[in-house]
Design an enzyme around this catalytic site. Structure first.
Site, PDB file in Angstrom:
ATOM      1  N   CYS A 132      34.560  31.364  38.766  1.00  0.00           N
ATOM      2  CA  CYS A 132      35.282  32.228  37.822  1.00  0.00           C
ATOM      3  C   CYS A 132      36.766  32.335  38.208  1.00  0.00           C
ATOM      4  CB  CYS A 132      34.627  33.597  37.734  1.00  0.00           C
ATOM      5  SG  CYS A 132      35.109  34.516  36.245  1.00  0.00           S
ATOM      6  N   ASP A 161      33.291  42.414  40.847  1.00  0.00           N
ATOM      7  CA  ASP A 161      33.535  43.459  39.850  1.00  0.00           C
ATOM      8  C   ASP A 161      33.056  44.795  40.366  1.00  0.00           C
ATOM      9  OD1 ASP A 161      34.515  42.393  37.039  1.00  0.00           O
ATOM     10  OD2 ASP A 161      33.385  40.855  38.043  1.00  0.00           O
ATOM     11  N   LYS A 202      30.843  37.597  38.343  1.00  0.00           N
ATOM     12  CA  LYS A 202      30.572  36.704  37.209  1.00  0.00           C
ATOM     13  C   LYS A 202      29.212  36.020  37.325  1.00  0.00           C
ATOM     14  CE  LYS A 202      32.567  36.076  34.262  1.00  0.00           C
ATOM     15  NZ  LYS A 202      32.259  36.855  33.029  1.00  0.00           N
ATOM     16  N   ALA A 226      42.025  38.424  43.479  1.00  0.00           N
ATOM     17  CA  ALA A 226      41.965  38.593  44.941  1.00  0.00           C
ATOM     18  C   ALA A 226      41.831  37.228  45.623  1.00  0.00           C
ATOM     19  CB  ALA A 226      40.805  39.506  45.314  1.00  0.00           C
TER      20      ALA A 226
END
Ligand code: RUB
Length: 287
Positions: free
Chosen positions: A111, A180, A191, A115
């Site tokens: 993905c 996330d 992801k 970061a």
């Protein structure tokens, strides 16, 4: 009625014009600068959290702004403070993470994570030579954003289809992905396909790291809430409809802590089980 700016941020986030947990949190918070009263702030925050359900960094940010404005800061000042917190966390993550990128090594990612990008950019700026294998991240191909961005930093990239993960993980010295959400018991939500990569890395004995600001910790998981997984429009997978065919399109999956070698945070390299206690010390307002 929420303001036009808040509505625009909501739509940009929902349609993935803004993507990635960090960018989502910042876009949501920035739009709060348009609100003019405490009541409007509460309404806007309640509205924005519905844009994407799997985003604790946005939820934490909205909570932070509400908490700081009750303590006397203006919305603008509180948003700025959160932005600075994110940015310095990313700087620190890049600094620590770049040390883990070995000369002439191969890093595999999935993905597009800001970061991870900051770590790889920093390592390249320090003069390290390495290459990256990027998975494309169907159905919306965020892997292409990763490949294009890395190429701009002068890092060679091989883009592969997600189903080639197992074939390529043996070539990698390190897998590095973003997050996330991180839960109280050390699970990482990222992801869809991330947990497959972690499993393949585990079997291939390839180190698997997660680069994540501690601001992605989900405090609700402490009291037993499960991180919600966003289900996206089936049309992203297949625009056609067929009798007896159901298309499902979860945006994220959950990687268990036993497949995670380390979590790279602004407080250093942690094992996934110690993320919660580190958050408790670092961001007391969050818990
Ligand atoms: C993006 C994704 C990213 C994390 C971390 O998914 O899964 O790895 O959000 O990103 P989507 P960052 O494209 O569906 O938002 O490190 O930039 O916060």
């Amino acid at each position: 009625m929420v303001s036009a700016e808040v509505k625009k941020a909501f739509n940009d986030i929902k349609t993935l014009r803004v993507q990635g947990a960090t960018n989502v949190a910042m876009a949501a918070l920035k739009s709060l600068e348009s609100v003019r009263s405490k009541k409007a702030l509460v309404e806007a925050a309640d509205f924005l959290v519905k844009s994407r359900p799997t985003e604790p960094m946005m939820r934490n940010g909205l909570k932070y702004v509400r908490y700081k404005t009750s303590a006397g800061l203006t919305v603008k000042q509180a948003v700025k403070a959160y932005e600075i917190m994110i940015d310095s966390a990313l700087d620190r993550i890049a600094e620590i993470g770049a040390r883990r990128i070995k000369e002439d090594s191969v890093v595999m990612t999935h993905c597009h994570s800001s970061a991870v990008m900051r770590v790889l950019k920093k390592a390249r700026q320090e003069g390290k030579k390495f290459r990256v294998i990027a998975c494309e991240a169907r159905p919306l191909f965020q892997g292409r954003i990763t490949a294009a961005e890395l190429s701009g930093y002068g890092i060679p990239v091989t883009l592969i289809v997600d189903s080639a993960m197992r074939s390529y993980v043996n070539d990698a010295d390190l897998c590095l992905v973003g997050a996330d959400a991180i839960t109280a018991d050390g699970h990482v939500v990222n992801k869809i396909g991330t947990s497959m990569l972690a499993l393949a890395a585990h079997e291939a004995r390839t180190e698997f790291g997660v680069a994540s600001e501690l601001l992605k910790f989900d405090p609700d998981t402490v009291s037993g809430a499960l991180e919600p997984i966003e289900e996206r429009d089936a049309k992203e997978v297949w625009g056609e409809k067929h009798k007896n065919v159901t298309v499902e399109n979860p945006a994220f999956d959950v990687t268990p802590p036993e497949y995670i070698s380390f979590v790279l945070t602004e407080q250093g390299i942690l094992n996934p089980y110690s993320v919660f206690s580190t958050v408790e010390h670092t961001y007391r307002w969050m818990i």
